[in-house]
Design an enzyme around this catalytic site. Structure first.
Site, PDB file in Angstrom:
ATOM      1  N   CYS A   1       0.800  -1.221   0.000  1.00  0.00           N
ATOM      2  CA  CYS A   1       0.000   0.000   0.000  1.00  0.00           C
ATOM      3  C   CYS A   1       0.836   1.276   0.000  1.00  0.00           C
ATOM      4  CB  CYS A   1      -0.949   0.009   1.199  1.00  0.00           C
ATOM      5  SG  CYS A   1      -0.159  -0.257   2.771  1.00  0.00           S
TER       6      CYS A   1
ATOM      7  N   ASP B   1       2.593   2.454   2.512  1.00  0.00           N
ATOM      8  CA  ASP B   1       2.719   3.046   3.849  1.00  0.00           C
ATOM      9  C   ASP B   1       4.184   3.019   4.276  1.00  0.00           C
ATOM     10  OD1 ASP B   1       0.038   3.341   3.993  1.00  0.00           O
ATOM     11  OD2 ASP B   1      -0.292   1.964   5.662  1.00  0.00           O
TER      12      ASP B   1
ATOM     13  N   CYS C   1      -2.377   4.905   6.475  1.00  0.00           N
ATOM     14  CA  CYS C   1      -3.793   4.978   6.828  1.00  0.00           C
ATOM     15  C   CYS C   1      -3.959   5.229   8.339  1.00  0.00           C
ATOM     16  CB  CYS C   1      -4.490   3.685   6.444  1.00  0.00           C
ATOM     17  SG  CYS C   1      -3.966   2.292   7.426  1.00  0.00           S
TER      18      CYS C   1
ATOM     19  N   CYS D   1      -1.331  -3.425   9.682  1.00  0.00           N
ATOM     20  CA  CYS D   1      -0.854  -2.155  10.246  1.00  0.00           C
ATOM     21  C   CYS D   1      -0.216  -2.386  11.613  1.00  0.00           C
ATOM     22  CB  CYS D   1      -2.008  -1.164  10.382  1.00  0.00           C
ATOM     23  SG  CYS D   1      -2.761  -0.745   8.819  1.00  0.00           S
TER      24      CYS D   1
END
Lengths: 170, 136
Positions: free
Chosen positions: B37, B39, B62, B105
């Protein structure tokens, strides 16, 4: 990836990044006509549902084949590496520490610099994103899927940065 | 997807955002990324006499990634290095009520604190003298 989800197979195209735009358009019209719901009017529910699914697969493949980034990512996936997966073997390769640190520093420059240097920074990252795609395509042409995947991961990071700057722009 | 109140709280009021001096021998820096993603997370700890006295983070990702790193910086302050090494992503996910699609995450935050501790330990090893180079 089965034949159904291999956009190149569906469109009878060789698994190459370079594709003829006209060939895609022509084949799309042909496939869309063949999968048109009108063809199965009066047939059973199963046949109608199959036609809808077929049309949806054709549209999905068309979307991938027309987009240089999605096309490259699809080729990497056919080569056994799924960029959307976190699997250590078959998932997206991890960038180096240096690269990640640079991604942090890019954001810090953005925060410290304010809007003044934003355009130059965006142009720079945009150019690097393009370069990463070009490098990925060159690797794909050489059949080096992992190297292609690494470049495509870098491109995703650049793209992410560009999306963020877009969102924060006045 | 609905975020839990704790995620929203950490996202809206992130604790310990910032940087510590990367060159300081008592500071360990961990930088990790989620390639799928895009990140990226930087987590830093300051260690004095084996105890983590300060922690800072910068996360570009996020809400769940920001909340996970914010929570970890809160947790590790006052912990010994060994205690911090024991933090599991499942504890983070549980505390923040992360849904299954956001578990990665919490994994990122666990990886970040472990990377920061390893960086600190390597610095300590190197500072101990030439013995630190013996693995060549």
């Amino acid at each position: 990836m089965s034949a159904d989800t291999d956009p190149f197979a569906l469109f009878d195209l060789p698994r190459r990044h370079t594709v003829g735009r006209d060939a895609i358009e022509a084949r799309y019209l042909e496939l869309s006509r063949a999968a048109h719901p009108d063809n199965v009017v009066g047939e059973g529910t199963a046949a109608r549902r199959a036609a809808v699914e077929r049309a949806s697969a054709v549209n999905a493949a068309y979307r991938v084949l027309r987009d240089p980034v999605l096309r490259a990512e699809a080729l990497v996936k056919l080569g056994g590496l799924d960029l959307d997966s976190t699997d250590p073997e078959r998932g997206a390769p991890h960038p180096t520490q240096e690269f990640l640190l640079e991604m942090i520093e890019l954001r810090e420059r953005l925060e410290d610099g304010g809007p003044a240097g934003l355009d130059a920074l965006r142009d720079d990252v945009d150019a690097r994103s393009e370069a990463a795609l070009d490098a990925a395509i060159a690797a794909l042409d050489a059949g080096e899927f992992r190297r292609a995947a690494e470049h495509l991961v870098a491109r995703r990071y650049f793209q992410r940065f560009l999306d963020e700057t877009e969102a924060s722009a006045p | 997807m609905a975020y839990s109140n704790k995620v929203i709280d950490h996202y809206e009021h992130p604790r310990n955002v910032g940087s510590l001096d990367k060159g300081d021998a008592s500071v360990g820096t961990g930088i990790v990324g989620a390639p799928a993603c895009g990140d990226v997370m930087k987590l830093q700890i300051k260690v004095e006499n084996g105890v983590i006295t300060d922690a800072k983070f910068k996360t570009y990702g996020c809400g769940s990634a920001i909340a996970s790193s914010s929570l970890v910086t809160e947790w590790v302050k006052g912990m010994s290095v060994d205690q911090a090494m024991q933090i599991k992503n499942s504890q983070i996910a549980e505390e923040l009520s992360l849904p299954p699609v956001k578990i990665h995450c919490s994994v990122l935050a666990e990886d970040a604190i472990k990377a920061a501790i390893r960086d600190f330990q390597q610095k300590q090893g190197a500072a101990a003298g030439p013995a630190g180079d013996s693995d060549h």
